[in-house]
Design an enzyme around this catalytic site. Sequence first.
Site, PDB file in Angstrom:
ATOM      1  N   THR A   1       0.906  -1.128   0.076  1.00  0.00           N
ATOM      2  CA  THR A   1       0.068   0.206  -0.110  1.00  0.00           C
ATOM      3  C   THR A   1       0.875   1.098   0.077  1.00  0.00           C
ATOM      4  O   THR A   1       0.591   2.334  -0.787  1.00  0.00           O
ATOM      5  CB  THR A   1      -0.994  -0.037   1.272  1.00  0.00           C
ATOM      6  OG1 THR A   1      -1.719  -1.213   1.083  1.00  0.00           O
ATOM      7  CG2 THR A   1      -1.781   1.133   1.094  1.00  0.00           C
ATOM      8  N   ARG A   2       2.035   1.386   0.906  1.00  0.00           N
ATOM      9  CA  ARG A   2       2.683   2.370   0.696  1.00  0.00           C
ATOM     10  C   ARG A   2       3.241   2.760  -0.386  1.00  0.00           C
ATOM     11  O   ARG A   2       4.103   4.083  -0.518  1.00  0.00           O
ATOM     12  CB  ARG A   2       3.683   2.325   2.028  1.00  0.00           C
ATOM     13  CG  ARG A   2       3.222   2.442   3.436  1.00  0.00           C
ATOM     14  CD  ARG A   2       3.959   1.742   4.577  1.00  0.00           C
ATOM     15  NE  ARG A   2       5.273   2.440   4.484  1.00  0.00           N
ATOM     16  CZ  ARG A   2       6.259   2.199   5.447  1.00  0.00           C
ATOM     17  NH1 ARG A   2       6.127   1.005   6.210  1.00  0.00           N
ATOM     18  NH2 ARG A   2       7.343   2.634   5.495  1.00  0.00           N
ATOM     19  N   MET A   3       3.471   1.900  -1.436  1.00  0.00           N
ATOM     20  CA  MET A   3       4.100   2.351  -2.722  1.00  0.00           C
ATOM     21  C   MET A   3       3.071   3.051  -3.495  1.00  0.00           C
ATOM     22  O   MET A   3       3.806   3.800  -4.556  1.00  0.00           O
ATOM     23  CB  MET A   3       4.419   0.924  -3.316  1.00  0.00           C
ATOM     24  CG  MET A   3       5.272  -0.091  -2.770  1.00  0.00           C
ATOM     25  SD  MET A   3       7.201   0.626  -2.752  1.00  0.00           S
ATOM     26  CE  MET A   3       7.510   0.579  -4.355  1.00  0.00           C
ATOM     27  N   LYS A   4       1.945   3.332  -2.960  1.00  0.00           N
ATOM     28  CA  LYS A   4       1.083   4.023  -3.795  1.00  0.00           C
ATOM     29  C   LYS A   4       0.934   3.659  -5.434  1.00  0.00           C
ATOM     30  O   LYS A   4       1.289   4.655  -6.089  1.00  0.00           O
ATOM     31  CB  LYS A   4       1.217   5.547  -3.675  1.00  0.00           C
ATOM     32  CG  LYS A   4       0.928   5.908  -2.066  1.00  0.00           C
ATOM     33  CD  LYS A   4       1.276   7.365  -1.630  1.00  0.00           C
ATOM     34  CE  LYS A   4       0.636   7.710  -0.373  1.00  0.00           C
ATOM     35  NZ  LYS A   4       1.651   6.751   0.771  1.00  0.00           N
TER      36      LYS A   4
ATOM     37  N   ASN B   1       9.539  -0.760   1.404  1.00  0.00           N
ATOM     38  CA  ASN B   1       8.084  -0.659   1.569  1.00  0.00           C
ATOM     39  C   ASN B   1       7.438   0.509   0.935  1.00  0.00           C
ATOM     40  O   ASN B   1       6.195   0.980   0.701  1.00  0.00           O
ATOM     41  CB  ASN B   1       7.726  -0.410   2.941  1.00  0.00           C
ATOM     42  CG  ASN B   1       8.134  -1.683   3.894  1.00  0.00           C
ATOM     43  OD1 ASN B   1       7.522  -2.763   3.413  1.00  0.00           O
ATOM     44  ND2 ASN B   1       8.753  -1.812   4.766  1.00  0.00           N
TER      45      ASN B   1
END
Length: 282
Positions: A14-17, A227
């Site tokens: 998710t944190r890679m967007k 991440n």
Amino acid sequence: MALAGIILAAGKGTRMKSDLPKVLHLCNGLPMAELVGRALRAAGVTDCVVIVGHGSDQVKATLGDKHYRYAEQAEQLGTGHAALMANEALKDFDGDVIVTAGDTPLLSGEALERLVSAHRDAHAICTVASFYASDPKGYGRVKRNGDGKPTHIVEEKDATPDEKTILEVNSGVYCFDCQALFAILPTLSNQNSQGEYYLPDALAAFARNGKTTHAVVLEEELFMGVNDRWQLAEASRLLNQSILRAHAESGVTIVDPLSTWISPEVEIGQDTVIEPMTSITG
């Protein structure tokens, strides 16, 4: 003895967007999962199963089927559950298996060889690669008994204040007796703060059952996880620097390492001079 591999690659990141699965983001020109796969093959892995979930079709299409088989984790219920998904693919495999995440692009074949060698020398059922963290926050802490054998790994969210002072942490990379792993995984509990089945709990279960467990301490930088995009950029820089150094030590002149980028697949002959502001890809 035969050696298999399991790459945990089902998460979205998710944190890679990004709509792209995290393990497919390029680290110095190659998908992170492929870099992990190459490290496994360099260590002697002959059968590698990739656990897919989010973006499974993309992962399969990118990695291909020459070096990998695949198993689906439809629900993300933790690392223990993810590893269990390889049971069908490896049900007849007689040997050891390395289990690692697909987002550790700095992992090397040499480090994995050291893990396997330590595992076999100790006649262990389960061996964890650990390291001493400069900042252990967020990592599972490795707890050892009086004989120096690891007895369990305490996750950060479940750790007491005293346990949080432990500097030896879990890298997330393991070597198991393959059949013993698949026998113990269904017995794990998800009674923890995350409600997940933790792969590290397999080590604790083996220790409780009187089986030989082991931990081998390796270098922290090998296990840099990615991440977010900034960590990806930092991992790419570190990987590139190691590639440049290898070329330099093989007789290639790198005039300006800070402005030179060379991908892992590139071969360069002796006495070549690489000028500043150069990017070479395979």
